[in-house]
Design a protein around this motif. Sequence first.
Motif, short mmCIF file in Angstrom:
data_model
loop_
_atom_site.label_atom_id
_atom_site.label_comp_id
_atom_site.label_asym_id
_atom_site.label_seq_id
_atom_site.Cartn_x
_atom_site.Cartn_y
_atom_site.Cartn_z
N ALA A 88 -1.54 11.33 6.29
CA ALA A 88 -2.27 11.70 5.07
C ALA A 88 -1.93 13.14 4.68
O ALA A 88 -1.70 13.44 3.50
CB ALA A 88 -3.77 11.54 5.28
N ASN A 89 -1.89 14.02 5.66
CA ASN A 89 -1.56 15.42 5.39
C ASN A 89 -0.11 15.56 4.91
O ASN A 89 0.18 16.33 3.99
CB ASN A 89 -1.77 16.26 6.65
N LEU B 221 -5.30 6.18 2.66
CA LEU B 221 -4.75 5.59 3.88
C LEU B 221 -5.88 5.00 4.73
O LEU B 221 -6.91 5.65 4.93
CB LEU B 221 -3.99 6.66 4.66
N GLU B 222 -5.69 3.79 5.21
CA GLU B 222 -6.65 2.97 5.96
C GLU B 222 -7.63 2.24 5.05
O GLU B 222 -8.45 1.46 5.53
CB GLU B 222 -7.43 3.79 7.00
N ALA B 223 -7.56 2.47 3.72
CA ALA B 223 -8.35 1.65 2.80
C ALA B 223 -7.66 0.29 2.67
O ALA B 223 -6.72 -0.02 3.40
CB ALA B 223 -8.46 2.35 1.45
N ASN B 224 -8.11 -0.54 1.71
CA ASN B 224 -7.54 -1.87 1.55
C ASN B 224 -6.02 -1.81 1.44
O ASN B 224 -5.46 -1.01 0.70
CB ASN B 224 -8.13 -2.52 0.29
N ILE B 225 -5.35 -2.68 2.21
CA ILE B 225 -3.89 -2.66 2.29
C ILE B 225 -3.23 -2.88 0.93
O ILE B 225 -2.13 -2.39 0.67
CB ILE B 225 -3.40 -3.72 3.31
N TRP B 226 -3.93 -3.60 0.03
CA TRP B 226 -3.33 -3.86 -1.28
C TRP B 226 -3.15 -2.57 -2.08
O TRP B 226 -2.26 -2.47 -2.94
CB TRP B 226 -4.18 -4.87 -2.07
N LEU B 227 -3.96 -1.56 -1.80
CA LEU B 227 -3.78 -0.27 -2.46
C LEU B 227 -2.46 0.37 -2.03
O LEU B 227 -1.81 1.06 -2.80
CB LEU B 227 -4.96 0.65 -2.14
N MET B 228 -2.07 0.12 -0.78
CA MET B 228 -0.79 0.63 -0.29
C MET B 228 0.37 -0.10 -0.96
O MET B 228 1.41 0.50 -1.25
CB MET B 228 -0.70 0.48 1.23
N VAL C 45 1.35 10.28 -8.18
CA VAL C 45 0.16 9.42 -8.04
C VAL C 45 0.27 8.56 -6.79
O VAL C 45 -0.69 8.41 -6.02
CB VAL C 45 -0.03 8.54 -9.29
N SER C 46 1.45 8.00 -6.55
CA SER C 46 1.64 7.14 -5.37
C SER C 46 1.46 7.94 -4.08
O SER C 46 0.82 7.47 -3.13
CB SER C 46 3.01 6.47 -5.41
N LEU C 47 2.01 9.14 -4.02
CA LEU C 47 1.87 9.97 -2.82
C LEU C 47 0.42 10.35 -2.57
O LEU C 47 -0.04 10.36 -1.41
CB LEU C 47 2.73 11.23 -2.96
N LEU C 48 -0.31 10.65 -3.63
CA LEU C 48 -1.73 10.98 -3.47
C LEU C 48 -2.55 9.75 -3.04
O LEU C 48 -3.52 9.88 -2.29
CB LEU C 48 -2.28 11.57 -4.77
N MET C 49 -2.15 8.57 -3.53
CA MET C 49 -2.81 7.35 -3.08
C MET C 49 -2.59 7.14 -1.58
O MET C 49 -3.52 6.82 -0.83
CB MET C 49 -2.29 6.14 -3.86
N PHE C 50 -1.34 7.33 -1.14
CA PHE C 50 -1.06 7.22 0.30
C PHE C 50 -1.87 8.23 1.08
O PHE C 50 -2.37 7.94 2.17
CB PHE C 50 0.43 7.46 0.56
N VAL D 64 4.78 0.26 -4.89
CA VAL D 64 5.43 -0.19 -6.13
C VAL D 64 5.57 0.98 -7.11
O VAL D 64 6.63 1.18 -7.71
CB VAL D 64 4.64 -1.35 -6.78
N LEU D 65 4.50 1.76 -7.26
CA LEU D 65 4.57 2.95 -8.13
C LEU D 65 5.67 3.90 -7.67
O LEU D 65 6.40 4.48 -8.49
CB LEU D 65 3.23 3.69 -8.13
N PHE D 66 5.78 4.05 -6.37
CA PHE D 66 6.79 4.93 -5.79
C PHE D 66 8.20 4.45 -6.17
O PHE D 66 9.04 5.23 -6.62
CB PHE D 66 6.62 4.95 -4.27
#
Length: 457
Positions: A430-431, A343-350, A334-339, A355-357
């Motif tokens: 992203a890739n 990517l480039e969305a709100n930094i808090w998502l990163m 899930v964390s890798l797919l979020m990254f 943390v999940l990672f």
Amino acid sequence: MAQSNKNKAIFSAMPWVIFLVFMQVASDRMFNIIAPAIATDLNLDVGTAAIIITVGTLVLGVAGAVYSTLSDVFSPKSLFVFGAILFALGSIMGFTLQFSYPLLVLARAIQVTGAGVIPGCFVVLVRRYMDAENQAKYLGINTAMYQLSAGLGAVLGGYINDYIDWPFVFLVPVIVLAFIPFYIKYLPDEKPTDGKASIDFVGIVLVGLIVTTMLFGINEENLISLLVSLGLIFIYSVYALKAKNPIIDLRLFKTPKLLSGTLIGCGVYGVQSVVFFIFAFVMIASYDMSAGQIGLMYIPANFAGFLAGMFSGTLAKKVGVKSTFYIGTTMIIVSLLMFSFLLEANIWLMWVAFVLFGVGYATIYAGYYTVFTKELPEEITGRAMAVRQLFNTVFTAIAITLVGAAISSDLFKHEIVPTVAQRSESFVYANLFAIMAVVVILSVVAYRFVFKDFQEE
């Protein structure tokens, strides 16, 4: 009485030994943070900058295997004093030779050769000189220290880079020289056995040449170097089947599930190492963050990982060790797919993804190592784990080199996966994150197939 005094001395030595654990892990994390600054100051591309990370990873793994063997002949005092001195010497060299990247790589290799005494001898020291209860205690402390020192090392590396200058990161481990008197005073001085260690120097040289030529061939796209590497692999295979105690004993791979279990670990833990290598580059390319800001992102990830690690045993008892592996790898995927997708969305998502990672990797520890080791014959467990560790080190070094070469090329500089990113530099990452998610998924599928007959206690 003598044995009692020796045990008391070991407990007196452990705080200083654990401090060396802290410095080894913190130093590794600091280099991940300052790698972009080294690349910028010395005008290097990402693939070339990756060399200092891959060399450090490779040398640490080989040095750890050598120290493990030497621990059967030389006293803990001798090995820890030697390791601490070499750790500090490489650090001083790195600061002094900051003007030359090849010399920096050499200094880093010497530095981690000294630091390798920790992965090589810490577990041996604990198991040899402590009772079962204290073994569990100090191995737990070691795991917790890894998480804490990784987070603090990232912050310290970022602070030094932003407010002083990256070469001063090399000087931080010099402090270990101050603790050598405690190693001399408290660590046992007797040799564990009267025999002689069988160090496979020929095998070490061949493995080093194999990986060096392979890394050079990948990084420089040099076909001749890759062919030389393949030739050396053949030579080593012939040599290892005849040698008495080769550093990678190919005969062990006849053991059912050793090779498959090792490859599963390489896939999962190789992704972790690659993410730690590229993370600073990702945050700079996609969010224009400073090294200090990137370092701060490690604090919640490592603290959450520390808590997850502390409670992973309880979780394993409730749901089973295999289920903890599936829970942890789900968080990692899930964390890798979020990254990848955000990517480039709100930094808090990163921050959430990171943390999940961290929590995912702290959770899978018991699920992987417990199942893997219990599926091996008890009489080869030690040798098999040493081979697994070295195999993983080589795999990780090659993976980081491949990723560094991919980043430096134009191969992924266009949108392949659906991502919110807009920059071509972000498309690359992203890739790559999507590819790493696939690697973990394939590793989980293999884990389920290989260990399907494992019986929970």
